[in-house]
Write an enzyme that holds these catalytic residues in place. Structure first.
Site, PDB file in Angstrom:
ATOM      1  N   ASP B 161       0.828  -1.202   0.000  1.00  0.00           N
ATOM      2  CA  ASP B 161       0.000   0.000   0.000  1.00  0.00           C
ATOM      3  C   ASP B 161       0.861   1.250   0.000  1.00  0.00           C
ATOM      4  O   ASP B 161       0.587   2.206  -0.720  1.00  0.00           O
ATOM      5  CB  ASP B 161      -0.925   0.022   1.211  1.00  0.00           C
ATOM      6  N   SER B 183      -6.681   0.422  -0.462  1.00  0.00           N
ATOM      7  CA  SER B 183      -5.706   1.074   0.410  1.00  0.00           C
ATOM      8  C   SER B 183      -6.212   1.135   1.852  1.00  0.00           C
ATOM      9  O   SER B 183      -5.498   0.783   2.792  1.00  0.00           O
ATOM     10  CB  SER B 183      -5.427   2.486  -0.121  1.00  0.00           C
TER      11      SER B 183
END
Lengths: 436, 436
Positions: B161, B183
């Site tokens: 991420d 995310s």
């Protein structure tokens, strides 16, 4: 404007300013803008496209990244020819000497083959000694002297195109009309053309599969070229089956010589002469396509076209005797025939598997770095519409390396469709788009 | 499948296989797939989106790029809270100790501020000594011990991420629902949450400007979280004006303490208590929102919420006395008031220019690398709907560095719109989306 904002603007479907486009191209060439921002930008262009003004600015920025050859001192305009690529497409090898034999000036910068399509440079290099790496000064001098030179892309002309194309090739952003147009037109302006004839291929074996998409590309090419001061004519030609019989490198030189001698396959002759006639019109060598056709035929019959090819080969260090003795070209040591499984008519021949079969035999490259075998080839023995008996050869595979032969045979077999009735004749030249 | 083909598939609007998505994320984290291919892919996702199955696979691949904290040994489920970000949004500082004071386990991994929005970590670090850099073992132990820990993102949790977000941030690919969802949810699963309450902001000061886009994001977050085994509730809350009065870092700690003490601005209290009540429901601490609200109010009135905040501060090395003496927090040496140019009602206060004014005074950062001043702040003195006399202060700017003061004043002035009649009351909680 920051690069991030330029990407976001295009992503949002906004028209980019000339400053933004120039900043992007210049920043990329100078290494100030990283690949990962440019590839995101290119994908945004794929989805949002560009209008004519943006495309012209992009093209101009690519041209301005390098030098431009100036042929304005010549007595008649330099006329280029570009094909969007197909299987068995050796028209450059025919059109260039033929046009030059009529007094035209033909600067020609070509590329190499990749995947199932061949490249003019690879074909020329199958001629022993032929040097495609002339300096720009040599290039210019040879065009001025004998009317034609055939070379590869140099680092001096449109370097931004080379860098952008390499990035598009690995980021699935090749298939975008404004990006294709900017790539093609920038190189043609940089090589000094003031007239340009485009052969936009259409059909299952072409980059553009439908007539609509081919027309959209052709029209964008013509508009952009015109806005940049060139006279441009585009022909949309069929790429359903391979063009001519020969698919490979030295075999395509052999077939080109046949056409320059007045023979050769009918489809290849038709397309080549149509392209050369358009060039004659743009160069002011004829007032009509009919007149141009007559001049071209006279040059072929008189042997001038073939003599011009000998001259070009000799000027670039090659052995001009290959024109009269094709045994001097690389020949494959093995051959294998693909035979008709039944009696019937050839209904269609898919160009892509034929091109891929030739590639697997060594005629082309799967990756940019791979080497090729100039002798490897597929000869198409029966073209669409021809009648065939069971067991008669449909095509011949010629090779030195048999490691992928089985795969090549399977592809070649899969390319032919046979039927019981004679199919309708294929139209080879589908449309003409001119801007003058 | 080659990376190029994965990009082309998504570009063409096709659904990607789980193998393709995993290969892309793993190849990128391991450095085998270059930035420029991933950014082209992300732009293709921006245009073509992803369905729930693809989003879940992407989220799972990001989770699997690192370790996952396991809180399954605790007596009740670990419940997280996430806000999509706004101006003056200090609800984490209130909700975390408040929920923990009710016996909930609240692991909270937060981020830093960027641009006009602040970050929980920056606010916490304005508390002298407060350490947001605990190891995962310390983090886990503290959550198990006192019910809550507030830390920053570590390299061990969802490293994909971090890498993907940094790339999206510079390639105009932040604004994509599946990418936002992957995310947020990946980090929440990795931090060990089994319940999650989302505060999806909507309005001119939020990332999502319209209720429709906020709802689409909230629904995608809830669906994806649920498919990954979490219980998720989302509240869509208004971000037209700043939340509460304080915008900055130490000033937001001060205002959070006010709410934990039972006071504070009405809007901030309402949103914070609503979020904490949803958490109580997910943690099984209450059977209805009404019951949850009663429990929360009891904890505030009894001083337990404030005491939990002191405990957390002390556990992380901070000075817990700041809760009772805000003079121990960094204070700015200068102040300047923006006054009402006329008598009237505050019709609206744009959150973004207020946030940007605070940033210019030093409270936030324009670039990721920039430092901040914990004392710099904007205090909103009059909120939407309040009556004001000409010359009365609308807001107060507090600062140590006046280099960009003029710009900040202009922004703060531009944020306030005054009118002659009292505007309709603003709804703070617009929608509730639950999946249980």
């Amino acid at each position: 404007m920051r690069t991030l904002d330029i990407i976001a603007e295009k992503r949002n479907g906004r028209k980019l300013s000339s400053e933004s486009i120039r900043a992007l191209v210049e920043g990329y060439v100078q290494g100030q803008i990283p690949d990962y921002q440019v590839s995101a930008f290119l994908m945004a262009v794929y989805f949002r496209s560009m209008d004519d003004e943006e495309t012209v600015t992009l093209t101009r920025a690519i041209i301005d990244s390098g030098v431009t050859v100036d042929f304005s001192g010549l007595p008649s305009p330099a006329v280029g020819k570009h094909s969007t690529g197909g299987v068995g497409d050796k028209t450059s090898l025919i059109v260039a000497p033929l046009a030059a034999s009529c007094g035209m000036f033909v600067p020609m910068i070509s590329g190499r083959g990749l995947g199932h399509t061949g490249g003019t440079l690879d074909k020329l290099e199958s001629i022993p000694g032929f040097n495609v790496n002339l300096s720009l000064a040599q290039f210019k001098e040879q065009v001025g002297g004998i009317g034609c030179a055939l070379i590869g892309q140099t680092a001096e002309l449109a370097p931004a195109d080379k860098k952008l194309y390499a990035l598009r090739d690995v980021t699935a952003t090749v298939e975008s009309i404004p990006l294709i147009v900017a790539s093609i037109i920038s190189k043609k302006v940089a090589e000094g053309d003031t007239g340009l004839v485009l052969d936009v291929k259409t059909g299952s074996g072409a980059f553009m599969k439908t007539l609509e998409s081919s027309r959209a590309l052709a029209e964008a090419l013509v508009r952009t070229g015109r806005l940049l001061g060139m006279e441009v004519t585009a022909l949309i030609t069929s790429m359903e089956e391979p063009l001519g019989h020969a698919v490979g490198n030295s075999v395509e030189v052999v077939e080109s010589v046949e056409v320059l001698r007045g023979g050769g396959p009918e489809d290849l002759r038709e397309v080549s002469l149509a392209l050369a006639a358009e060039m004659a019109l743009l160069a002011g060598k004829a007032r009509s396509l009919e007149e141009a056709g007559n001049i071209l035929n006279q040059k072929i019959v008189a042997g001038d076209a073939l003599e011009k090819f000998r001259q070009i080969i000799a000027a670039q260090g090659g052995d001009p005797r290959i024109v009269d003795d094709d045994q001097l070209l690389p020949m494959a040591s093995h051959r294998c025939e693909v035979k008709a499984p039944r009696k019937g008519f050839v209904k269609s021949i898919l160009a892509e598997p034929i091109g891929k079969a030739a590639m697997l035999l060594g005629a082309g490259r799967e990756t940019v770095e791979a080497g090729i075998d100039p002798a490897a080839a597929v000869w198409v023995r029966k073209k669409t519409g021809e009648e065939v008996d069971a067991g008669e050869p449909l095509c011949t595979l010629e090779f030195n390396d048999d490691r992928r032969l089985r795969e090549a045979i399977a592809l070649a077999e899969s390319a032919f469709a046979l039927g019981d009735s004679r199919p309708d004749a294929v139209r080879r030249i589908l449309e003409r788009i001119a801007a003058k």
